[in-house]
Design a protein around this motif. Structure first.
Motif, short mmCIF file in Angstrom:
data_model
loop_
_atom_site.label_atom_id
_atom_site.label_comp_id
_atom_site.label_asym_id
_atom_site.label_seq_id
_atom_site.Cartn_x
_atom_site.Cartn_y
_atom_site.Cartn_z
N ASP A 204 -18.37 25.56 28.78
CA ASP A 204 -17.70 25.20 30.03
C ASP A 204 -17.33 26.48 30.75
O ASP A 204 -16.26 27.05 30.54
CB ASP A 204 -16.47 24.34 29.74
CG ASP A 204 -15.78 23.85 31.01
OD1 ASP A 204 -16.37 24.01 32.09
OD2 ASP A 204 -14.66 23.33 30.91
N LYS B 99 -17.34 20.52 20.45
CA LYS B 99 -17.42 19.12 20.87
C LYS B 99 -17.53 18.19 19.68
O LYS B 99 -16.89 17.14 19.64
CB LYS B 99 -18.62 18.92 21.81
CG LYS B 99 -18.68 17.53 22.41
CD LYS B 99 -19.80 17.41 23.44
CE LYS B 99 -19.75 16.03 24.11
NZ LYS B 99 -20.83 15.85 25.11
N ASP C 64 -26.41 28.76 33.81
CA ASP C 64 -25.20 28.01 34.13
C ASP C 64 -24.93 28.14 35.62
O ASP C 64 -24.55 29.21 36.12
CB ASP C 64 -24.01 28.56 33.33
CG ASP C 64 -22.78 27.66 33.42
OD1 ASP C 64 -22.50 27.19 34.53
OD2 ASP C 64 -22.12 27.43 32.40
N ARG D 295 -19.61 23.02 23.30
CA ARG D 295 -19.79 22.74 24.72
C ARG D 295 -19.45 24.01 25.49
O ARG D 295 -18.37 24.59 25.31
CB ARG D 295 -18.89 21.58 25.16
CG ARG D 295 -18.90 21.32 26.66
CD ARG D 295 -18.10 20.09 27.04
NE ARG D 295 -16.86 20.03 26.27
CZ ARG D 295 -16.39 18.92 25.72
NH1 ARG D 295 -17.05 17.79 25.82
NH2 ARG D 295 -15.24 18.93 25.05
N SER E 157 -29.02 19.80 26.79
CA SER E 157 -28.15 19.42 27.90
C SER E 157 -27.77 17.96 27.80
O SER E 157 -28.52 17.13 27.29
CB SER E 157 -28.84 19.68 29.25
OG SER E 157 -30.04 18.92 29.35
N TYR E 158 -26.58 17.64 28.28
CA TYR E 158 -26.13 16.26 28.38
C TYR E 158 -25.40 16.11 29.71
O TYR E 158 -24.36 16.74 29.93
CB TYR E 158 -25.20 15.90 27.22
CG TYR E 158 -24.53 14.56 27.39
CD1 TYR E 158 -25.28 13.39 27.45
CD2 TYR E 158 -23.15 14.47 27.53
CE1 TYR E 158 -24.67 12.16 27.63
CE2 TYR E 158 -22.53 13.24 27.71
CZ TYR E 158 -23.30 12.09 27.76
OH TYR E 158 -22.70 10.87 27.95
N LYS E 159 -26.00 15.33 30.62
CA LYS E 159 -25.48 15.21 31.99
C LYS E 159 -25.36 16.61 32.58
O LYS E 159 -26.33 17.33 32.65
CB LYS E 159 -24.16 14.43 31.99
CG LYS E 159 -24.32 12.98 31.56
CD LYS E 159 -23.02 12.20 31.70
CE LYS E 159 -23.25 10.73 31.39
NZ LYS E 159 -22.01 9.93 31.51
N ASN E 160 -24.17 17.01 32.97
CA ASN E 160 -23.99 18.35 33.54
C ASN E 160 -23.45 19.36 32.54
O ASN E 160 -23.06 20.47 32.92
CB ASN E 160 -23.06 18.28 34.76
CG ASN E 160 -23.65 17.48 35.90
OD1 ASN E 160 -24.85 17.57 36.15
ND2 ASN E 160 -22.83 16.71 36.59
N GLU E 161 -23.41 18.96 31.26
CA GLU E 161 -22.88 19.85 30.23
C GLU E 161 -24.00 20.68 29.61
O GLU E 161 -25.13 20.22 29.46
CB GLU E 161 -22.21 19.04 29.11
CG GLU E 161 -20.96 18.32 29.51
CD GLU E 161 -20.35 17.57 28.33
OE1 GLU E 161 -19.26 17.02 28.50
OE2 GLU E 161 -20.98 17.52 27.26
N HIS E 162 -23.64 21.90 29.24
CA HIS E 162 -24.51 22.72 28.40
C HIS E 162 -23.96 22.67 26.98
O HIS E 162 -22.82 23.04 26.72
CB HIS E 162 -24.57 24.16 28.90
CG HIS E 162 -25.30 24.32 30.19
ND1 HIS E 162 -26.62 23.93 30.35
CD2 HIS E 162 -24.92 24.84 31.38
CE1 HIS E 162 -27.00 24.18 31.58
NE2 HIS E 162 -25.99 24.73 32.23
N ILE E 163 -24.78 22.18 26.08
CA ILE E 163 -24.42 22.10 24.68
C ILE E 163 -25.09 23.25 23.94
O ILE E 163 -26.15 23.73 24.35
CB ILE E 163 -24.86 20.75 24.08
CG1 ILE E 163 -24.36 19.58 24.94
CG2 ILE E 163 -24.36 20.59 22.65
CD1 ILE E 163 -22.87 19.49 25.06
N ASP F 187 -15.89 25.23 23.72
CA ASP F 187 -15.15 24.22 22.95
C ASP F 187 -16.06 23.66 21.86
O ASP F 187 -17.28 23.57 22.04
CB ASP F 187 -14.69 23.06 23.84
CG ASP F 187 -13.79 23.52 24.96
OD1 ASP F 187 -13.03 24.48 24.73
OD2 ASP F 187 -13.83 22.92 26.05
#
Length: 397
Positions: free
Chosen positions: A238, A245, A159, A236, A219-225, A243
């Protein structure tokens, strides 16, 4: 004496580094995805994919790649985890070969026992994970740092915003207990191996229950799933906040609390899994979760098999598939193991593709002679059964 002293010091560091009170997992803004597996049907790939792009992976001197178990990517590179060769193959975004970084088996410098995962770090560095240890390399393969860790994490992700590694415990309890003896599935570590936080308490009914997945940190865009085993929540990450999602719901077919409670009647989790879960043919875990700009792709595990769910985020329509057929180019089905904002990413072995087209020619000549199969036939004419894997980008609709 040394062992006891180390254990004492670890508990002190852990108690000082982690938050004193466990924070709640926020699910207020989550979206429920209802997956009615009774509606499962055979689905053509063209229902959610508009194009398949194939790129044979080339290596210096046509060196053989081994079994690729994972695909990672950042803004500059792709990384392919080679489980059998214990290495990572690095390519640029145009799929030109950059380097192979090896992680020999052992306890010496640059070596790992039970090599299990890779992740890109900041400034195009690469981390590799083994048992109680991770090592850091630059993209040229120079060893930068190696760190012994206490938690027995099996997967991890870097991260960048907090400059930490987030490790997954795989529902196991080893080095991840807080002062109240609560075990957690997510562990935050810095480069020195210090544990700064732990999140997502492990349900005792799920302890040691883990299954093979390509990626638990999609990953999705700048998110770590993140998704865990025996869990229908998609989280998600953050920074230090977690959270929910998406919440996955399987009406009348999902694993229930009553079934989970039967875990206490079994000493071995394998017997519980076979006798109480698989025998009931319920959905009990997620095998894959991938997200693009417009779609969500999920593979779920049911009984001894499973199925697929695809959700269109634009029109909120979805379908459940018992199996797929490739009606785009009549090729064989790829293993979709990663994604970027527009595409699903996967691999196919040349041997499988060549055999598939040979069978198509002999058994379904109409499909073989279909104009949409021609590009695939041309590709097969440039490779052999012993060629390296073919990288696939399946462009989502």
């Amino acid at each position: 004496m040394r062992k006891n002293l180390f254990g004492t010091l670890f508990i002190i560091v852990l108690a000082c580094s982690c938050t004193n009170q466990p924070r709640e997992i926020n699910s207020n803004n989550s979206k429920e995805l209802i997956i009615d597996i009774e509606q499962a049907r055979t689905v053509g790939l063209s229902e959610f994919i508009q194009e398949m792009q194939y790129t044979p992976l080339k290596t210096p001197g046509n060196e053989f790649m081994g079994t690729i178990a994972k695909i990672i990517h950042n803004e500059n590179y792709y990384g392919f985890l080679d489980k059998s060769k214990k290495s990572a193959w690095i390519y640029d975004k145009e799929l030109n070969f950059i380097n192979e970084i090896s992680f020999p088996e052992g306890r010496g410098a640059g070596e790992l026992e039970y090599f299990s995962d890779i992740t890109f770090g900041k400034e195009n560095t690469l981390y590799a994970l083994g048992l109680f240890k991770f090592i850091k390399f630059d993209i040229d393969g120079e060893l930068l740092k190696e760190t012994v860790i206490r938690p027995q994490i099996s997967k991890f992700v870097y991260d960048q915003e907090i400059d930490m590694l987030v490790g997954y415990m795989n529902n196991y309890t080893s080095g991840n207990l807080d002062e109240n003896k609560v075990a957690y599935n997510l562990v935050y570590l810095d480069e020195d191996g210090t544990v700064y936080d732990m999140r997502l308490p492990i349900d005792k009914r799920k302890e040691t229950m883990a299954f093979l997945t390509f990626e638990n940190f999609p990953s999705y865009k700048n998110e770590h799933i993140f998704f865990s085993h025996i869990d229908f929540n998609i989280y998600r990450i953050d920074n230090f906040d977690i959270d929910v999602k998406y919440q996955l719901s399987f009406p009348n077919q999902g694993l229930t609390e009553d079934i989970l409670n039967l875990r206490y009647n079994f000493e071995r989790q394998s017997k519980f899994l076979n006798d109480e879960i698989r025998s009931r043919n319920v959905v009990y875990s997620i095998g894959s979760f991938l997200e693009t700009e417009n779609q969500i792709y999920i593979q779920y595990v049911q009984g001894r098999s499973g199925g697929y769910f695809v959700y269109n985020k634009e029109n909120q329509e979805s379908f459940v598939a018992s199996k797929f057929i490739n009606d785009i180019d009549n090729g064989s089905l790829p293993f979709l193991v990663s994604s970027d904002s527009t595409s699903y990413l996967g691999l196919i072995e040349p041997y499988d593709l060549i055999r598939h087209l040979h069978n198509l020619r002999d058994e379904e000549p109409q499909k073989f002679n279909d104009p949409k199969t021609r590009e695939l036939i041309s590709l097969v004419n440039t490779i052999s059964e012993n060629s390296n894997p073919i990288f696939i980008q399946a462009i989502a609709k």
